[in-house]
Design a protein around this motif. Structure first.
Motif, short mmCIF file in Angstrom:
data_model
loop_
_atom_site.label_atom_id
_atom_site.label_comp_id
_atom_site.label_asym_id
_atom_site.label_seq_id
_atom_site.Cartn_x
_atom_site.Cartn_y
_atom_site.Cartn_z
N THR A 1 0.24 -29.59 -4.81
CA THR A 1 -0.46 -30.86 -4.58
C THR A 1 -1.93 -30.70 -4.93
O THR A 1 -2.58 -29.76 -4.45
CB THR A 1 -0.31 -31.31 -3.12
N PRO A 2 -2.50 -31.58 -5.73
CA PRO A 2 -3.92 -31.46 -6.10
C PRO A 2 -4.84 -31.50 -4.88
O PRO A 2 -4.50 -32.10 -3.85
CB PRO A 2 -4.16 -32.67 -7.02
N LEU A 3 -6.00 -30.88 -5.02
CA LEU A 3 -6.99 -30.83 -3.94
C LEU A 3 -8.19 -31.69 -4.33
O LEU A 3 -8.82 -31.47 -5.37
CB LEU A 3 -7.44 -29.39 -3.70
N LEU A 4 -8.52 -32.66 -3.48
CA LEU A 4 -9.66 -33.54 -3.68
C LEU A 4 -10.82 -33.06 -2.81
O LEU A 4 -10.65 -32.84 -1.61
CB LEU A 4 -9.29 -34.98 -3.32
N ILE A 5 -12.01 -32.93 -3.41
CA ILE A 5 -13.18 -32.44 -2.69
C ILE A 5 -14.15 -33.57 -2.41
O ILE A 5 -14.56 -34.30 -3.32
CB ILE A 5 -13.91 -31.34 -3.48
N PHE A 6 -14.52 -33.72 -1.13
CA PHE A 6 -15.60 -34.62 -0.71
C PHE A 6 -16.83 -33.75 -0.41
O PHE A 6 -16.82 -32.97 0.54
CB PHE A 6 -15.21 -35.40 0.55
#
Length: 281
Positions: free
Chosen positions: A29-34
């Motif tokens: 699953t892709p990782l989204l960075i805030f």
């Protein structure tokens, strides 16, 4: 060899967002960075490079930061979470895992709460529940309230040990390296980010966050005292706390040590309960 990033600037009804994607393999699953307040996406590249190269990673500059346009009006976290969901739609992503750092940790909480179907797992690093938090020292918070550290590199070199703690107290070169990667979009974008968090809190709905959550905290964080991370881990039902021997920016300064912790968390799958039949008498 580390995977190259693919940069795109997208337009969502007049708001341009600069994005960077490190391609990965479809089985993860892709990782989204805030990212943190005032921080352009390049600042998280050392962390991304320490992660498993098979993991696809999405980073972006929020409005008013780095290469993204600065809106004419202020915004709030729910609006940013909605904009993030639209960005994912545009980039053709369905479900992601999310990691939020500092200010970005508040946005990650909002995203996980507002769009639970889009967020599989949640990682909160050096962040808090907003208005109901135990603040750092007043002098540290005063320095953080100004965008000067993102506009004048010499300023951040001078104040980094005080505001970031940990490795920045021990290695003078870290601040200069950090400052060299900063790409400021101006003061207004920074003030809009401050406004987004003004009066915001997640304390009353943290118990409704159902995603498996990894809470990461630095034990020498002048900005977010450790008790705030303990509070997050206590309020979120399915959370675990991991304390790092470093300061506020441990995700960068201790990337090689933190990345395996995160990868292990992301790869864990909850097993179904097995009811064993009663043995025959």
């Amino acid at each position: 060899m580390p995977q190259p990033f693919i940069f795109r600037t997208i337009d969502l009804d007049g708001q341009t967002l600069r994005t960077a994607v490190r391609p990965g393999k479809p089985h993860l699953t892709p990782l989204l960075i805030f990212n943190g307040i005032g921080a352009n996406l390049e600042l998280v590249f050392p962390f991304v490079q320490a992660l498993d190269p098979d993991l696809e990673v999405i980073a972006f500059d929020v409005p008013g930061v780095g290469g993204s346009s600065t809106p004419n009006r202020p915004y709030r976290f729910p609006g940013l979470a909605k904009l993030t969901a639209r960005m994912l739609d545009y980039l053709d992503y369905g479900q992601v895992n999310a990691v939020g750092v500092s200010w970005g940790g508040a946005l990650a909480q909002q995203f996980a709460y507002d769009y639970p179907e889009r967020c599989k797992k949640l990682i909160l690093a050096a962040t808090a529940a907003g208005a109901f938090m135990v603040p750092g020292k007043p002098k540290v918070l005063w320095l953080m309230a100004s965008p000067r550290r993102y506009i004048q590199p010499s300023h951040v070199v001078r104040i980094a040990p005080m505001i970031y703690g940990g490795s920045f107290r021990r290695d003078a070169k870290l601040a200069a390296e950090h400052a060299s990667k900063v790409r400021s979009a101006g003061k207004l974008g920074y003030y809009w980010q401050l406004f987004a968090g003004l009066g915001w809190t997640s304390i009353h709905w943290l118990h409704k966050i159902r995603q498996p959550t990894l809470v990461l905290a630095g034990d020498d964080d002048p900005l977010i005292p450790l008790i705030n991370m303990r509070m997050l881990a206590w309020r979120i039902p399915n959370a675990q706390l991991h304390i790092i021997d470093d300061g506020h920016l441990f995700l960068i300064t201790r990337a090689e040590a933190v990345a395996p912790i995160i990868m292990k968390f992301l790869e864990e799958e909850r097993l179904r309960a097995v009811i064993h039949p009663r043995p025959a008498v």
